[in-house]
Motif scaffolding. Sequence first.
Motif, mmCIF file in Angstrom:
data_model
loop_
_atom_site.group_PDB
_atom_site.id
_atom_site.type_symbol
_atom_site.label_atom_id
_atom_site.label_comp_id
_atom_site.label_asym_id
_atom_site.label_seq_id
_atom_site.Cartn_x
_atom_site.Cartn_y
_atom_site.Cartn_z
ATOM 1 N N UNK A 189 0.830 -1.204 0.000
ATOM 2 C CA UNK A 189 0.000 0.000 0.000
ATOM 3 C C UNK A 189 0.870 1.262 0.000
ATOM 4 N N UNK A 190 2.161 1.103 0.302
ATOM 5 C CA UNK A 190 3.058 2.250 0.450
ATOM 6 C C UNK A 190 3.074 3.170 -0.774
ATOM 7 N N UNK A 191 3.219 2.652 -2.010
ATOM 8 C CA UNK A 191 3.290 3.573 -3.168
ATOM 9 C C UNK A 191 2.027 4.403 -3.339
ATOM 10 N N UNK A 192 0.854 3.769 -3.242
ATOM 11 C CA UNK A 192 -0.384 4.518 -3.481
ATOM 12 C C UNK A 192 -0.678 5.514 -2.365
ATOM 13 N N UNK A 193 -0.276 5.195 -1.123
ATOM 14 C CA UNK A 193 -0.568 6.086 -0.002
ATOM 15 C C UNK A 193 0.475 7.183 0.138
ATOM 16 N N UNK A 194 1.733 6.810 0.304
ATOM 17 C CA UNK A 194 2.780 7.791 0.589
ATOM 18 C C UNK A 194 3.101 8.630 -0.645
ATOM 19 N N UNK A 195 3.228 7.980 -1.799
ATOM 20 C CA UNK A 195 3.490 8.756 -3.016
ATOM 21 C C UNK A 195 2.340 9.722 -3.291
ATOM 22 N N UNK A 196 1.119 9.281 -2.995
ATOM 23 C CA UNK A 196 -0.038 10.126 -3.223
ATOM 24 C C UNK A 196 -0.077 11.373 -2.363
ATOM 25 N N UNK A 197 0.625 11.359 -1.250
ATOM 26 C CA UNK A 197 0.676 12.532 -0.379
ATOM 27 C C UNK A 197 1.568 13.633 -0.948
ATOM 28 N N UNK A 198 2.364 13.302 -1.957
ATOM 29 C CA UNK A 198 3.301 14.281 -2.515
ATOM 30 C C UNK A 198 3.090 14.550 -4.001
ATOM 31 N N UNK A 199 2.544 13.583 -4.715
ATOM 32 C CA UNK A 199 2.407 13.750 -6.164
ATOM 33 C C UNK A 199 1.177 13.010 -6.663
ATOM 34 N N UNK A 200 0.621 13.537 -7.760
ATOM 35 C CA UNK A 200 -0.506 12.860 -8.441
ATOM 36 C C UNK A 200 -0.029 12.260 -9.759
ATOM 37 N N UNK A 201 1.294 12.055 -9.866
ATOM 38 C CA UNK A 201 1.857 11.582 -11.136
ATOM 39 C C UNK A 201 1.458 10.150 -11.452
ATOM 40 N N UNK A 202 1.413 9.290 -10.450
ATOM 41 C CA UNK A 202 1.139 7.877 -10.703
ATOM 42 C C UNK A 202 -0.274 7.680 -11.251
ATOM 43 N N UNK A 203 -0.384 6.777 -12.203
ATOM 44 C CA UNK A 203 -1.677 6.398 -12.752
ATOM 45 C C UNK A 203 -2.360 5.412 -11.805
ATOM 46 N N UNK A 204 -3.661 5.566 -11.629
ATOM 47 C CA UNK A 204 -4.385 4.718 -10.669
ATOM 48 C C UNK A 204 -4.372 3.243 -11.079
ATOM 49 N N UNK A 205 -4.479 2.966 -12.373
ATOM 50 C CA UNK A 205 -4.454 1.576 -12.833
ATOM 51 C C UNK A 205 -3.050 0.979 -12.698
ATOM 52 N N UNK A 206 -2.027 1.794 -12.919
ATOM 53 C CA UNK A 206 -0.647 1.331 -12.740
ATOM 54 C C UNK A 206 -0.392 0.977 -11.282
#
Length: 545
Positions: free
Chosen positions: A433-450
């Motif tokens: 869960x770390x990438x979707x939670x922690x990365x999401x607190x700083x950037x919206x770059x990641x694609x949700x399906x990825x």
Amino acid sequence: MSHVNGTTFAIVVILFLVVTGVGFAAARWRRAEDMLQLNEWGLGGRGFGTFVTWFLLGGDLYTAYTFIAVPALVFGSGAIGFYAVSYTIMVFPIVIIFLPRLWSVSRVHNYVTPADFIRGRYGSRGLALSAAFTGILALMPYIALQLVGIQAVLTVMGVGTPSTNSFVKDLPLFIAFLVLAIFTYVSGLRAPALIAFVKDTLIYVMVIVAVFYIPTRLGGWGHIFGVAQAHFSSVNPATKKPYGTFIPTAKATGSTQLDFATLALGSALALFIYPHSITGTLASRRRAVVKRNMAYLPLYSVLLAFIALFGYMAVADKTTVADIKKAGGNAQLAVPFLFQHMFPSWFVGIAFAGIIIGALVPAAIMSIAAANLFTRNIFAEFFKPDASPRLETRVARWASLVVKLGALLFAVELPHTFAINLQLLGGVWILQVFPMLVAGLFTRWFDRYALLLGWLAGMVFGTLAAYRSASPTVSHWASSSDIELGHSVYIGFSALLINVVIAVILTLIFRAAKVPQGADETLPHQYTMDPAEAPVVAPAGVGAP
């Protein structure tokens, strides 16, 4: 129970009754106008200050299983057990970077769970569901292992063990968790927050006295370390390998420096991704409270270092070693046997009560966190989108009872070796869960399906790798480490790397293909806000997905 020490048993019962009274009294502590609000029942009104939050998070993170399992790992394998000390030192500089941001955005948007934030950030019900499912899954064996901690104490006390009837044998455990279930249902998060004061006081007294007193009975620290070093360097006839490692080395099989380092780092990244850790954090009154606790909580790491040393003390005490052999080699009994041999019965009662209460506090918080996830991100999201706040709270209360019942059955029915090793999956799972939670607190770059596909790959790899791990005595779920490219590495860390790599590659592909992105309901300035008041709960249907 004729062989049970009366003084020890009486002190344990008295302190348990005191804690029970405190748990029920917590419903009137900082009494809310309406307890049938999830902010009140599940987050204590979001009003805990620095002092209460410090005890709550300490009781939340340093569990009875910590007091039982960490010394047991040191007793059985040596220095690898000290990874727990390393990761609790590393974790706070890491989480102070992202945890205040999560608190702020959750305060603004009335997020109760980490999956609430993921739903709002990525506009993805599926991604939020994956986070909720992972959180509940990772918590179940964790709650069950609090019961294992209680069972270790009850076994050494002799309570219920002579009976051949499994119900009678486990009756004290059933009673303890029935009481826990009732006062958690009534008082919500306020109960473990108030009980944490009693629990931590008992634990600090127990550990400090033991660290100074037991070495005087065993010939001093020099003798303890000498015996431990000789023991772990000797060869185990069953495995034809050393019993363990006194100091991890680059060439040792199993407890290598890389294994130790990745296990410590992976555990540090995972600790505050667990839903119960986030639940305790979101209950804080202000953003500054979160920051202050990240500075103060390392005091518990000092305590944990002392607790880990109990494993070496148990190795150096011949009576404790003999008792463990009589009990079938169950290393989980090392600390209870050590205390029973070293201290008078009245102090043993205090220590055993501290361990039992040390199981009840985190188990209560974990069950509340799991109930919040089910209610907000499964029930209200997919089955009852127009659920009122009162209905959400009622569902969460009953869900917390179901979670406790499941954990109780898990602990009683499954072999303890299986249950203990399965808990290793908790860290492996929650790390995904770390990438979707922690990365999401700083950037919206990641694609949700990825992110979803990266999560799936990490979950599959981590589960299969843990399942395939074996030892001379266990066929599956035997280890938290796997051999990758000729090196022993923590499985959770390897799975996280696979997760991140897939998420990055697929994000580049999906963005190049202009795949639609979900709506982000958060704004940049909301990640640093410090609202003094808890958010107002919206009426049923308002703001529902």
